[in-house]
Design a protein around this motif. Structure first.
Motif, PDB file in Angstrom:
ATOM      1  N   ALA A   1       0.850  -1.195   0.000  1.00 35.01           N
ATOM      2  CA  ALA A   1       0.000   0.000   0.000  1.00 35.01           C
ATOM      3  C   ALA A   1       0.886   1.245   0.000  1.00 35.01           C
ATOM      4  O   ALA A   1       1.882   1.321   0.722  1.00 35.01           O
ATOM      5  N   ASN A   2       0.522   2.227  -0.808  1.00 34.70           N
ATOM      6  CA  ASN A   2       1.291   3.464  -0.874  1.00 34.70           C
ATOM      7  C   ASN A   2       1.045   4.297   0.385  1.00 34.70           C
ATOM      8  O   ASN A   2      -0.104   4.429   0.822  1.00 34.70           O
ATOM      9  N   PRO A   3       2.093   4.859   0.966  1.00 30.49           N
ATOM     10  CA  PRO A   3       1.860   5.754   2.111  1.00 30.49           C
ATOM     11  C   PRO A   3       1.138   7.018   1.652  1.00 30.49           C
ATOM     12  O   PRO A   3       1.155   7.369   0.463  1.00 30.49           O
ATOM     13  N   SER A   4       0.520   7.700   2.579  1.00 27.13           N
ATOM     14  CA  SER A   4      -0.174   8.948   2.227  1.00 27.13           C
ATOM     15  C   SER A   4      -0.179   9.877   3.430  1.00 27.13           C
ATOM     16  O   SER A   4      -0.060   9.445   4.579  1.00 27.13           O
ATOM     17  N   THR A   5      -0.324  11.155   3.133  1.00 29.10           N
ATOM     18  CA  THR A   5      -0.422  12.159   4.181  1.00 29.10           C
ATOM     19  C   THR A   5      -1.104  13.398   3.623  1.00 29.10           C
ATOM     20  O   THR A   5      -1.133  13.599   2.394  1.00 29.10           O
ATOM     21  N   SER A   6      -1.654  14.192   4.499  1.00 23.56           N
ATOM     22  CA  SER A   6      -2.263  15.464   4.100  1.00 23.56           C
ATOM     23  C   SER A   6      -1.273  16.594   4.348  1.00 23.56           C
ATOM     24  O   SER A   6      -0.561  16.604   5.357  1.00 23.56           O
ATOM     25  N   VAL A   7      -1.230  17.525   3.418  1.00 24.19           N
ATOM     26  CA  VAL A   7      -0.305  18.658   3.522  1.00 24.19           C
ATOM     27  C   VAL A   7      -1.097  19.876   4.005  1.00 24.19           C
ATOM     28  O   VAL A   7      -1.987  20.362   3.296  1.00 24.19           O
ATOM     29  N   PRO A   8      -0.801  20.380   5.185  1.00 19.78           N
ATOM     30  CA  PRO A   8      -1.541  21.541   5.678  1.00 19.78           C
ATOM     31  C   PRO A   8      -1.141  22.817   4.951  1.00 19.78           C
ATOM     32  O   PRO A   8       0.024  22.997   4.569  1.00 19.78           O
TER      33      PRO A   8
ATOM     34  N   VAL B   1      10.849  13.753   7.055  1.00 20.02           N
ATOM     35  CA  VAL B   1      10.449  14.833   6.155  1.00 20.02           C
ATOM     36  C   VAL B   1       9.117  15.408   6.615  1.00 20.02           C
ATOM     37  O   VAL B   1       8.252  14.691   7.131  1.00 20.02           O
ATOM     38  N   ARG B   2       8.956  16.714   6.421  1.00 18.35           N
ATOM     39  CA  ARG B   2       7.697  17.400   6.702  1.00 18.35           C
ATOM     40  C   ARG B   2       7.311  18.232   5.480  1.00 18.35           C
ATOM     41  O   ARG B   2       8.179  18.720   4.750  1.00 18.35           O
ATOM     42  N   PHE B   3       6.006  18.416   5.299  1.00 19.77           N
ATOM     43  CA  PHE B   3       5.494  19.186   4.171  1.00 19.77           C
ATOM     44  C   PHE B   3       4.565  20.287   4.678  1.00 19.77           C
ATOM     45  O   PHE B   3       3.883  20.138   5.710  1.00 19.77           O
ATOM     46  N   SER B   4       4.505  21.368   3.916  1.00 20.65           N
ATOM     47  CA  SER B   4       3.456  22.365   4.088  1.00 20.65           C
ATOM     48  C   SER B   4       3.244  23.064   2.756  1.00 20.65           C
ATOM     49  O   SER B   4       4.036  22.900   1.819  1.00 20.65           O
ATOM     50  N   ARG B   5       2.171  23.832   2.662  1.00 19.34           N
ATOM     51  CA  ARG B   5       1.871  24.541   1.407  1.00 19.34           C
ATOM     52  C   ARG B   5       1.401  25.944   1.713  1.00 19.34           C
ATOM     53  O   ARG B   5       0.657  26.173   2.677  1.00 19.34           O
ATOM     54  N   GLN B   6       1.853  26.851   0.863  1.00 17.00           N
ATOM     55  CA  GLN B   6       1.364  28.229   0.925  1.00 17.00           C
ATOM     56  C   GLN B   6       1.093  28.669  -0.507  1.00 17.00           C
ATOM     57  O   GLN B   6       1.994  28.685  -1.348  1.00 17.00           O
ATOM     58  N   ALA B   7      -0.184  28.944  -0.806  1.00 15.64           N
ATOM     59  CA  ALA B   7      -0.602  29.298  -2.172  1.00 15.64           C
ATOM     60  C   ALA B   7      -0.187  28.190  -3.151  1.00 15.64           C
ATOM     61  O   ALA B   7      -0.541  27.034  -2.954  1.00 15.64           O
ATOM     62  N   ASP B   8       0.594  28.538  -4.207  1.00 12.82           N
ATOM     63  CA  ASP B   8       0.988  27.558  -5.221  1.00 12.82           C
ATOM     64  C   ASP B   8       2.353  26.937  -4.953  1.00 12.82           C
ATOM     65  O   ASP B   8       2.939  26.328  -5.850  1.00 12.82           O
ATOM     66  N   ASP B   9       2.846  27.082  -3.743  1.00 14.55           N
ATOM     67  CA  ASP B   9       4.182  26.564  -3.431  1.00 14.55           C
ATOM     68  C   ASP B   9       4.105  25.428  -2.417  1.00 14.55           C
ATOM     69  O   ASP B   9       3.435  25.554  -1.369  1.00 14.55           O
ATOM     70  N   LEU B  10       4.814  24.342  -2.716  1.00 15.10           N
ATOM     71  CA  LEU B  10       4.973  23.235  -1.788  1.00 15.10           C
ATOM     72  C   LEU B  10       6.307  23.404  -1.066  1.00 15.10           C
ATOM     73  O   LEU B  10       7.341  23.636  -1.708  1.00 15.10           O
ATOM     74  N   TYR B  11       6.297  23.273   0.235  1.00 16.28           N
ATOM     75  CA  TYR B  11       7.514  23.398   1.040  1.00 16.28           C
ATOM     76  C   TYR B  11       7.857  22.024   1.618  1.00 16.28           C
ATOM     77  O   TYR B  11       6.975  21.304   2.115  1.00 16.28           O
ATOM     78  N   VAL B  12       9.127  21.688   1.554  1.00 13.57           N
ATOM     79  CA  VAL B  12       9.602  20.389   2.019  1.00 13.57           C
ATOM     80  C   VAL B  12      10.786  20.631   2.952  1.00 13.57           C
ATOM     81  O   VAL B  12      11.730  21.346   2.602  1.00 13.57           O
TER      82      VAL B  12
ATOM     83  N   ALA C   1      12.680   5.535  -9.145  1.00 10.19           N
ATOM     84  CA  ALA C   1      12.336   5.519 -10.566  1.00 10.19           C
ATOM     85  C   ALA C   1      10.966   4.934 -10.861  1.00 10.19           C
ATOM     86  O   ALA C   1      10.547   4.929 -12.019  1.00 10.19           O
ATOM     87  N   ASP C   2      10.266   4.436  -9.858  1.00  5.95           N
ATOM     88  CA  ASP C   2       8.988   3.756 -10.066  1.00  5.95           C
ATOM     89  C   ASP C   2       7.863   4.580  -9.460  1.00  5.95           C
ATOM     90  O   ASP C   2       7.576   4.471  -8.271  1.00  5.95           O
ATOM     91  N   PRO C   3       7.174   5.402 -10.263  1.00  7.62           N
ATOM     92  CA  PRO C   3       6.077   6.207  -9.706  1.00  7.62           C
ATOM     93  C   PRO C   3       4.949   5.372  -9.122  1.00  7.62           C
ATOM     94  O   PRO C   3       4.173   5.893  -8.310  1.00  7.62           O
ATOM     95  N   TYR C   4       4.831   4.101  -9.519  1.00 12.05           N
ATOM     96  CA  TYR C   4       3.803   3.254  -8.929  1.00 12.05           C
ATOM     97  C   TYR C   4       3.996   3.100  -7.415  1.00 12.05           C
ATOM     98  O   TYR C   4       3.058   2.788  -6.690  1.00 12.05           O
ATOM     99  N   VAL C   5       5.214   3.300  -6.938  1.00 14.94           N
ATOM    100  CA  VAL C   5       5.557   3.108  -5.529  1.00 14.94           C
ATOM    101  C   VAL C   5       5.278   4.352  -4.693  1.00 14.94           C
ATOM    102  O   VAL C   5       4.985   4.260  -3.504  1.00 14.94           O
ATOM    103  N   TRP C   6       5.350   5.519  -5.278  1.00 13.45           N
ATOM    104  CA  TRP C   6       5.400   6.750  -4.512  1.00 13.45           C
ATOM    105  C   TRP C   6       4.147   6.951  -3.676  1.00 13.45           C
ATOM    106  O   TRP C   6       3.044   6.503  -4.034  1.00 13.45           O
ATOM    107  N   GLY C   7       4.318   7.676  -2.563  1.00 15.58           N
ATOM    108  CA  GLY C   7       3.200   7.971  -1.691  1.00 15.58           C
ATOM    109  C   GLY C   7       2.331   9.089  -2.249  1.00 15.58           C
ATOM    110  O   GLY C   7       2.633   9.711  -3.272  1.00 15.58           O
ATOM    111  N   THR C   8       1.228   9.344  -1.565  1.00 12.71           N
ATOM    112  CA  THR C   8       0.258  10.351  -2.017  1.00 12.71           C
ATOM    113  C   THR C   8       0.221  11.524  -1.048  1.00 12.71           C
ATOM    114  O   THR C   8       0.144  11.339   0.174  1.00 12.71           O
ATOM    115  N   LEU C   9       0.301  12.732  -1.615  1.00  8.76           N
ATOM    116  CA  LEU C   9       0.101  13.953  -0.833  1.00  8.76           C
ATOM    117  C   LEU C   9      -1.264  14.531  -1.166  1.00  8.76           C
ATOM    118  O   LEU C   9      -1.560  14.811  -2.340  1.00  8.76           O
TER     119      LEU C   9
END
Length: 605
Positions: free
Chosen positions: A342-349, A391-402, A544-552
């Motif tokens: 199962a792909n990991p997932s998280t919500s980006v505030p 790793v932590r994520f956040s978003r402001q307008a059209d920018d993703l911060y990592v 290299a395998d996008p099928y593996v990547w998690g979901t934001l």
């Protein structure tokens, strides 16, 4: 061989001799004076890059030493897209260096001829279809590489053809495509209706090799001298597997084993970091392994293995199954698609104020959870001080911060930010990969950036893009990307902070399907080779395998309505055989034209 009659392809049951008997493919070609054709080779190996043959050199050396069987090598590209652990050359200049390494390496196993097809090598991909389009760009016909391989089989008249593993999972797309093409060329070279001009105009014979083998490096067979007599079947395909023991003592080499000679050869590939391998094989001789080969086809005692259908195949695996069916080898697709976890997932505030990109996670800048990166490849971290990351994520307008925090005990090699900010996996680095729509089958439609947290002369971080929709320094390929790092003093690790404009991705970001992976490369040496890799989603070829990547999930985000889909730009630069003194001399000596191209028609009379 049953292929010529357009019926099912036959394979042989049981363990076979190390190589084909002379009589099976007819007499060795000779000229009017009875001299052996200088282009002839008993075995022909087909690979995609220099060094692809390196894990089979103990076998080829033994076949020549004990059975008098010569081996030739076809290398479709010169590896222009690979790394360089000894300099800053890339593209065609790197390709010519890698040719020199390959010729030195294979000579240790008694191999004299290496035929290059001058096809471009780009970056690490898992896609054979993508590789095929790069190797045969318009206006070339889509069969250009195939026709050259058919011509080389007809020119070199081998009894056996050895290919790489064509199966798709966790496998370089170049290796897959080279194997697919070689399998098809094995079939077509004996058919006078296939590329008939090679026969009618160029006067090559229609030549049908007797046996087709595929390397099987992942086969879990026994070790020690008896492995060469082990009767085995591949657990996926049901095809026979043969082994050649690497512990055999080579004649005239001061008691060295073929495993040691192969190690000496592999270390010739300094650009790929292989010179860092221990000079001496320390494994006790009684525990040295076999090199394993799956018997894909043989002219004797044919049978048809069982075929197992897999439902719900993803596009890359469905493409492979369709190819296997066209080749009348449907069993090759058995179990081809793995059981993906199962792909990991998280919500980006979303945050009200944009984080300051300074390498420090300020108060309130990253209110979401810290996501742990876990072991993916290489040596496991000894402890939390050796290597660890989150790793932590956040978003402001059209920018993703990592924000990536890394614990590390030893600094890797500091690359030159101006001349060598590329191929980030060679030292300590962070990679961030984003698939905007969450639907990509390969990384040509994704955004990937590699970030070096420190560089030579204390010049701070640098960023580049690699193996994605665009490649090159971030200043050119992602000018609005912002990167900062903070390195501890004394050194105990570092932090990397990145701003990624979502409206600069190759396609509009789907707020419910944006796929992401974050990867850490850890190096504890100064030789530009990595040791440990971690990832948020660590399965298979996680980079290299996008099928593996998690979901934001981007809470409250809507992509700009005017954002366009950007077509991929993939390097097409390739070294040319005409620029290689060794290749030109080989063509003169063997009579086989450069790059597997057509030869001039012979005059009659």
């Amino acid at each position: 061989m049953l292929w010529a009659g357009c019926t099912a392809l036959g394979v042989v049951v049981g363990v076979l001799p190390l190589a084909a008997d002379t009589a099976r493919a007819g007499p060795v070609p000779t000229d009017s004076l009875g001299r052996t054709d200088p282009a002839h080779t008993d075995v022909l190996f087909v690979g995609a890059h220099p060094d692809d043959e390196s894990s089979s050199l103990a076998t080829f050396g033994q076949w020549q030493e004990r059975r008098g069987l010569s081996t030739g090598v076809v290398t479709i590209t010169r590896g222009e897209g690979g790394g360089n652990a000894v300099g800053t050359e890339e593209g065609a200049a790197l390709g010519l260096i890698r040719e020199g390494e390959e010729r030195k390496a294979v000579r240790r196993a008694g191999i004299r001829n290496v035929f290059y097809l001058d096809k471009p090598d780009f970056w690490y991909t898992l896609s054979a279809p993508l590789t095929a389009t790069v190797w045969n760009p318009s206006p070339q016909p889509p069969t250009d590489t195939l026709s050259r391989l058919v011509r080389l089989i007809r020119a070199t008249t081998p009894r056996e053809v050895v290919v790489m593993d064509p199966r798709p999972f966790h496998q370089h797309g170049g290796h897959q495509e080279a194997a697919r093409l070689a399998v098809e060329a094995f079939r077509l070279a004996g058919d006078p209706t296939a590329f008939p001009g090679q026969i009618t105009r160029e006067k090559y014979p229609a030549w049908k090799p007797s046996r087709l083998l595929a390397t099987n490096g992942g086969f879990p067979g026994p070790v020690g001298e008896k492995c060469g007599k082990y009767q085995a079947e591949d657990p996926h395909t049901g095809l026979p597997v043969i082994g050649v023991w690497t512990g055999t003592t080579a004649r005239g080499h001061s008691g060295r084993t073929w495993a040691q000679i192969e190690r000496d050869a592999t270390r010739e590939y300094a650009t790929q970091g292989f010179a860092s391998l221990p000079p001496t094989v320390e494994t006790p001789r009684a525990k040295l392994p076999c090199e394993w080969f799956t018997v894909l086809a043989d002219s004797r005692t044919p049978r048809t293995p069982a075929t197992r259908e897999q439902p719900g195949l993803r596009p890359l695996y469905a493409d492979f199954r369709a190819w296997a069916r066209r080749m009348r080898m449907p069993w090759l697709a058995n179990d081809a698609q793995p059981a993906y976890p199962a792909n990991p997932s998280t919500s980006v505030p979303a945050v009200a104020e944009a984080p300051v990109v300074d390498g420090v996670a300020g108060l309130g800048e990253y209110p979401g959870p810290a996501l742990r990166l876990t072991h993916w490849e290489g040596a496991r971290c000894a402890d939390e001080k050796d290597c660890a990351a989150d790793v932590r994520f956040s978003r402001q307008a059209d920018d993703l911060y990592v924000f990536v925090r890394v614990a590390d005990d030893i600094e890797g090699y500091a690359l030159d930010a101006a001349a060598d900010c590329k191929r980030h996996w060679r030292t300590d680095a962070v990679e961030i990969a984003l698939d905007p729509q969450g639907r990509s089958d390969d990384t040509s439609t994704t955004f990937k950036t590699g970030i070096l947290p420190f560089t030579k002369d204390g010049r701070g971080p640098c960023a580049e893009r690699d193996a994605d929709n665009r490649q090159g320094p971030a200043s050119r390929t992602a000018p609005r990307l912002a990167v900062a790092s903070a390195v501890t003093d004394p050194y105990k690790g570092y932090a990397v902070e990145v701003r990624i404009p979502l409206d600069g991705l190759p396609a509009p970001a789907d707020p419910e399907r944006l796929a992401v992976n974050v990867l850490l490369y850890d190096s504890d040496t100064a030789d530009r080779t990595g040791q440990t890799r971690l990832a948020w989603s660590p399965f298979g070829s996680a980079q290299a395998d996008p099928y593996v990547w998690g979901t934001l999930r981007l809470l409250g985000y809507a992509s700009p309505p005017d954002q366009i889909v950007q077509p991929a730009r993939i390097p097409q630069e390739a070294a040319r055989s005409s620029d290689s003194t060794a290749s030109v001399e080989q063509a003169r000596r063997t009579g086989v034209p450069l790059a597997g191209g057509p030869r001039r028609p012979r005059r009659e009379g």
